[in-house]
Design an enzyme around this catalytic site. Structure first.
Site, PDB file in Angstrom:
ATOM      1  N   ASP A   1      23.271  34.190 118.541  1.00 55.83           N
ATOM      2  CA  ASP A   1      23.005  33.031 117.694  1.00 55.83           C
ATOM      3  C   ASP A   1      23.726  33.207 116.365  1.00 55.83           C
ATOM      4  O   ASP A   1      24.929  33.431 116.347  1.00 55.83           O
ATOM      5  CB  ASP A   1      21.500  32.832 117.517  1.00 55.83           C
ATOM      6  CG  ASP A   1      21.165  31.445 116.976  1.00 55.83           C
ATOM      7  OD1 ASP A   1      22.054  30.578 116.943  1.00 55.83           O
ATOM      8  OD2 ASP A   1      20.006  31.224 116.575  1.00 55.83           O
TER       9      ASP A   1
ATOM     10  N   ARG B   1      29.755  26.983 111.420  1.00 57.06           N
ATOM     11  CA  ARG B   1      28.679  27.409 110.514  1.00 57.06           C
ATOM     12  C   ARG B   1      29.113  28.547 109.602  1.00 57.06           C
ATOM     13  O   ARG B   1      28.619  29.665 109.671  1.00 57.06           O
ATOM     14  CB  ARG B   1      27.423  27.810 111.286  1.00 57.06           C
ATOM     15  CG  ARG B   1      26.868  26.716 112.165  1.00 57.06           C
ATOM     16  CD  ARG B   1      25.551  27.115 112.824  1.00 57.06           C
ATOM     17  NE  ARG B   1      25.058  26.061 113.700  1.00 57.06           N
ATOM     18  CZ  ARG B   1      23.917  26.100 114.372  1.00 57.06           C
ATOM     19  NH1 ARG B   1      23.142  27.166 114.271  1.00 57.06           N
ATOM     20  NH2 ARG B   1      23.551  25.096 115.142  1.00 57.06           N
TER      21      ARG B   1
ATOM     22  N   ASP C   1      21.131  33.633 108.818  1.00 58.19           N
ATOM     23  CA  ASP C   1      20.409  32.362 108.867  1.00 58.19           C
ATOM     24  C   ASP C   1      19.258  32.315 107.874  1.00 58.19           C
ATOM     25  O   ASP C   1      18.556  33.312 107.654  1.00 58.19           O
ATOM     26  CB  ASP C   1      19.846  32.130 110.275  1.00 58.19           C
ATOM     27  CG  ASP C   1      20.885  31.594 111.237  1.00 58.19           C
ATOM     28  OD1 ASP C   1      22.075  31.573 110.878  1.00 58.19           O
ATOM     29  OD2 ASP C   1      20.503  31.193 112.348  1.00 58.19           O
TER      30      ASP C   1
ATOM     31  N   ASP D   1      19.601  36.476 115.665  1.00 61.55           N
ATOM     32  CA  ASP D   1      20.207  36.521 114.331  1.00 61.55           C
ATOM     33  C   ASP D   1      20.385  37.967 113.873  1.00 61.55           C
ATOM     34  O   ASP D   1      19.462  38.775 113.975  1.00 61.55           O
ATOM     35  CB  ASP D   1      19.316  35.802 113.314  1.00 61.55           C
ATOM     36  CG  ASP D   1      19.196  34.310 113.594  1.00 61.55           C
ATOM     37  OD1 ASP D   1      20.074  33.765 114.283  1.00 61.55           O
ATOM     38  OD2 ASP D   1      18.212  33.708 113.118  1.00 61.55           O
TER      39      ASP D   1
END
Length: 522
Positions: A191, A244, A195, A162
Site C-alpha cells: 500500500d 501519491r 500515510d 504502510d
C-alpha cells in the site's frame, strides 16, 4: 508520600530487566538530546517536536524489545529514546503489556503515547516487512531507519501495508533520514509508504528516500477525511513511484527541495480543497507531477522555482486537471516557519548526499552544501494538541473589504439547538446565534441567483470563543471543499460563483455557537 512513585519506578525497571534478560534490550544513561538535529517544517509548530529528549536511552535489537521499552516507562508520556540496531521482523516482534503502552504482535505499535524517539544506530536499523503504526499519539521522532516491503496482502502482513502510517488524532511527528521502500504496487500486496489520516497534523518528512512503490503516501483516506494537514516534505527522493507523491486531501502541504525521478502516473495530487506550496523541487523523467487527478473535487497549488526535466503531461478532463505544462499557481500559501530552500538546480546533488538512512544524518545548509546536523534546541517534551493552526486556517476575524453578502440572503442547515435560528447567522447581530444540536453540524448561506464569493468570516458568540474545532467550507452546489482548517475566523479561497455555501463543523469542544456567517466577494 514518595512511596507510590518509587513503586512505579521499580515496576518499570523490573519490566525492562525482564526484557533485557530475554535479550534485545540494553539500558544506558539518560542523554540530553533525543536525536541528531532539530525538527523542521510543520513539525516545529503546535509546541514543537522533540521526541524523547531528556529521557532514558534504551538500546533495542528486536521489535519485542522496542515494545518492552515503551511498556517499561513510568507513564505513557514519560520521554524515552529507543536506539535500534539490527533487523526488526515478525519473528522478533511480539505484544508486550503494560500501563504505559498499547502494543500488538507483528507491528511496531506507537499507540496512545507521547514523547518517543526511535533512532537507528550502529550498523543500521532495518524494519523488514514490518510497519510502524502511530495512533492517538504526539511528539514522535523516527530517524535513520529503513522500513521495507510491508504488505497488506499475502504473507506476512503488517500495518495495512504502510511502511509508516499515522491515524486518529496524531500530532507532531518528525520522520527524518529514513528509507521507505516496497517492491511493487497494490497487486503485489503493498500500500502506501507514508500515510496520514483521521485528524493527523503537524508532520514533517525530511531527508528520506521513498522508492519502488505504487503509492508514495496520502494525507486523508477519502474525500471526506479532510481534517488532516500541515505537512512538510523537504529534501526527499521519490524514485519509481506510480502515484501519491503525495495525495493531499484537504489541509496544507509544503513540498520543497524534493527530487522526483520516474513518477509514472501522477505526483503531487492536490484535491478536495487541499492547498499545496510546491517550490524549488526537481522533477525528472516523470508524468503529471502536479495537479488534481482522478477526481472532480478540486485542490489548489502555489508553484514557484521548480525545474522540469523531461516531464510529460496528460490532457485535462472531467477527472483530470494537470498543472502543466505551465504550472501556473491557483492559490497562495503562507508558511509560518523559517526555512532556507536550496536552488532547484542543485537538488539532485544535495539530496543524493543527504537523503536516506545511513547517510550520517547530513543536511543541507540552504546553499546546496551537505553538512552535519546542528544540535537540537531544547524545547517542550509534550506538545499539547490545540487550535494553533497556522495559515491558511482562519485568521483574526477582521472583515474583508466590501459588503457582507449574507445580509438579506437565505439560510439553512442541519438540526439546531433549541432556541436558535439559522437566521441569526445573517442578521448582523452578534448577540444572537445559531448552534448545532450536538458538537457537529452545518449551516448554509444561500442566494436566489449565482453569487461570487472569495472569503468568509465565522464569528463565534460571546462566551464560546475557541469552541469550534475542525471545519470544512463547501460549495454546496458542486459538493466540493473550498477550504478546511481549525477554529473560527477569516477564511480565504479562490473566487467561486455559487448559489449556496456551507460551513461544516467537524469537531468542537464545549458548545459551538456561531453569531455571524459573513460572506464577501473581495
Amino acid at each position: 508520600m514518595r512511596q507510590p512513585v518509587t513503586r512505579r519506578l521499580q515496576a518499570a525497571l523490573a519490566t525492562l530487566a525482564l526484557a533485557a534478560a530475554a535479550g534485545g534490550i540494553v539500558l544506558t544513561a539518560p542523554e540530553a538530546s533525543a536525536a541528531a538535529g532539530s525538527a523542521t517544517g510543520y513539525a516545529t509548530q503546535n509546541g514543537g517536536t522533540t521526541g524523547g529528549a531528556g529521557g532514558q536511552t534504551v538500546r533495542a535489537t528486536t521489535g519485542t524489545a522496542i515494545h518492552a521499552a515503551l511498556c517499561g516507562r513510568a507513564a505513557a508520556g514519560t520521554p524515552i529514546v529507543i536506539e535500534v540496531e539490527g533487523t526488526i521482523n515478525h519473528g522478533n516482534t511480539s505484544k508486550v503489556s503494560g500501563s504505559s503502552c498499547n502494543t500488538a504482535d507483528g507491528v511496531i505499535e506507537l499507540k496512545q503515547i507521547s514523547n518517543v524517539t526511535i533512532v537507528g544506530v550502529g550498523g543500521g536499523a532495518v524494519f523488514d516487512q514490518i510497519g510502524i503504526h502511530i495512533r492517538e499519539s504526539s511528539n514522535i521522532i523516527i530517524q535513520n531507519v529503513t522500513v521495507r516491503n510491508v504488505k497488506k496482502s499475502g504473507s506476512p502482513t503488517s500495518n495495512g501495508g504502510d511502511a509508516i502510517g499515522m491515524e486518529s488524532g496524531v500530532r507532531n511527528v518528525w520522520v527524518d533520514h529514513t528509507t521507505l521502500e516496497a517492491s511493487g504496487g497494490e497487486s503485489e500486496g503493498y500500500d502506501g509508504l507514508f500515510d496520514m489520516k483521521a485528524d493527523t497534523r503537524y508532520v514533517t518528512l525530511s531527508y528520506s528516500i521513498l522508492r519502488n512503490s505504487g503509492r508514495g503516501g496520502l494525507v486523508g483516506s477519502s474525500e471526506s477525511d479532510v481534517s488532516n494537514g500541515f505537512v512538510t516534505y523537504h529534501h526527499n527522493l521519490y524514485e519509481n513511484i506510480d502515484s501519491r507523491a503525495p495525495l493531499l486531501r484537504g489541509g496544507v502541504g509544503h513540498m520543497f527541495n524534493n527530487h522526483y525521478v520516474r513518477i509514472n502516473s501522477s505526483g503531487i495530487n492536490s484535491r478536495a480543497g487541499a492547498r499545496a506550496k510546491v517550490e524549488n523541487n526537481y522533477f525528472e523523467d516523470s508524468k503529471d507531477v502536479l495537479g488534481t487527478f482522478y477526481t472532480d473535487a478540486a485542490g489548489y497549488w502555489q508553484a514557484d522555482g521548480n525545474t522540469l526535466d523531461n516531464v510529460t503531461w496528460s490532457s485535462p478532463g472531467e477527472d483530470n486537471n494537470p498543472a502543466g505544462p505551465d504550472m501556473k499557481s491557483t492559490t497562495t500559501v503562507s508558511i509560518p516557519y523559517a526555512y532556507s530552500p536550496d536552488a532547484a538546480g542543485c537538488v539532485p546533488d544535495v539530496v543524493s548526499r543527504t537523503a536516506g538512512a545511513g547517510k550520517g544524518l547530513k543536511v543541507s545548509d540552504g546553499n546546496c552544501t551537505a553538512q552535519p546536523p546542528t544540535e537540537p534546541t531544547p524545547g517542550p517534551t509534550d506538545p499539547t494538541p490545540g487550535p494553533t493552526d497556522p495559515t491558511p486556517g482562519p485568521t483574526d476575524p477582521t472583515p474583508p473589504g466590501g459588503t457582507n453578502l449574507s445580509i438579506g440572503a437565505g439560510s439553512d442547515g442541519s438540526s439546531k439547538a433549541s432556541g436558535t435560528s439559522f437566521g441569526h447567522l445573517r442578521d448582523g447581530d452578534l448577540t444572537t446565534y445559531w448552534a448545532p444540536a450536538g458538537s457537529t453540524g452545518h449551516a448554509s448561506i444561500k442566494w436566489d441567483s449565482a453569487t461570487t464569493v472569495s472569503s468568509v468570516v465565522i464569528r463565534e458568540a460571546a462566551g464560546s470563543a475557541g469552541s469550534i474545532g475542525a471545519w470544512r467550507l463547501r460549495d454546496a452546489d458542486a459538493g466540493t471543499v473550498l477550504a478546511s482548517g481549525d477554529g473560527a475566523g477569516a477564511i480565504s479561497f479562490p473566487r467561486t460563483t455559487l448559489r449556496k455555501i456551507t460551513f461544516e463543523i467537524v469537531g468542537s469542544t464545549g458548545s459551538p455557537r456561531i453569531a455571524e456567517f459573513e460572506t464577501y466577494a473581495d
